[in-house]
Design an enzyme around this catalytic site. Sequence first.
Site: not given
Ligand code: BGC
Length: 474
Positions: A95, A141, A186-187, A312, A314, A381, A435-436
């Site tokens: 992706r 994205h 994305n998101e 996505n 986490y 993700e 990472e932003w």
């Molecule tokens: C985003 C990614 C980001 C990752 C970790 C996701 O929400 O799509 O761009 O790097 O989280 O923070």
Amino acid sequence: MTQLTKIALLFALSLFSSTVNCKFPKGFKFGTSTAAFQVEGAWLQDGKSLSAWDNLAHLPGFTSDGLAPDVGADSYNRYPEDIALMKSAGIKHYRMSIAWTRILPAARDGSPVNAVAVEHYREMLKAFIDAGITPYVTLIHGDLPMLMYLHGYGHADKYFVNDFRYYADVCFQRFGDLVKNWFTFNEPWCIAVFEGCKPEECSTMPYLVAHNVLLAHAAAVKLYRQKYAPSQGGKVGIVLNTDMFYPKDATNAKDKEAAERALAFYLGWFAEPIFSGDYPAVMKTKLGKRLPQFTEEQKAMLKGSADFFALNHYSSVVCEDGRAKEGNNYWNDMNVSMSNRKEWKLTDMGWAIVPEGIHDILVEIYKRYTRATGVPIYVTENGMANKETTREAGINDTPRIEYYQAYLKNVERAANEDGVNVQGYFAWSLLDNFEWGAGFTKRFGLVRVEVGEVPVRIPKKSLIWYRDFIAQNQ
Ligand code: BGC
């Protein structure tokens, strides 16, 4: 010895690493995920214009390490190395995203197409396909063109839907013979909540941004289905993000309502319009006129506008009722206090590691959205930032292996025990990347990237583990 030779050697020498006992359904797709702005570098190459994030990343002190991804992992030029790494690990699904700023440097509806960038992505996509790797492409994205803010109001602009539809049209037309799996955004939750607002606009702006993004998504899907799907035969969806929300005290009705409300304000905000045609009832009641309304025609266009449910995920949190301080804004509207349970371990992002959370959110999504429609779910993700300040620590990323093992076991459990139609899993991320706001300080990669004029890629133990895991579950 070249970098690629080193990689080949490491793979040849590595023993079959032990993996958790899983058996995924036949045909399950294992992949990795990246995003253009986070890995491409090449910020001024081949006629690219600037994204809003190019500007932010160059503000002094804006990123934690003061770095911008001008070169970064340089995947724009070094994608053959990415392909070699994926191939050696047997990863057959990738992706990625395309940069709007490259395809349409002037950004807006009707603006000229940058043929050099189109050629570049065509070459790159072909190279992936030739290596046996299927591309899954997100149209945007995180890297909205800066011009959308200079000449308009970003995602909230009245022309945004037309601008996005035009950009999508160009991509479908130029790449649709190669790409069969598309994601529009994305998101959208992150877009709406992190777009920023003037204090006097914060009671409405996130809802307006979300509304425009949903309409732009629906417009692009309609266009794809009418103009391209019949000949190209591809599928299109949108990537939604959510944590799993648990009541802090499962016996407390208020906490249970709070967890339910959090899910509505995160996931339901986008998933309800896309799967059921309108916003969640709790948001309509709470927000009244501050929540934009869809016309009947728009509802019909939104409902069913995803061929897959892309998630996505986490982490998880526990919820308690109440948080609202003064003033109307997104967080006060939701009115939920979120925290972690004491026993949960945290990643380097400070996010709780809760493997059962992915099982539970998949089951929720299945019950609410995909059981009735038969739409397949992809985890687009999932992954963790591990503290890797030295090369040594980076390569020996055991905590990441443990995270993946535990989360993947729970994805498998959702599929095998609960009948959830989850059909794919994409690890975030193939590479350590930008990472932003955290710059390059947070590392999510299966491959270590040491940034500099010439970035260096070094496979981590987790890549070898993923290779073996995939091999055992094919
Ligand atoms: C985003 C990614 C980001 C990752 C970790 C996701 O929400 O799509 O761009 O790097 O989280 O923070």
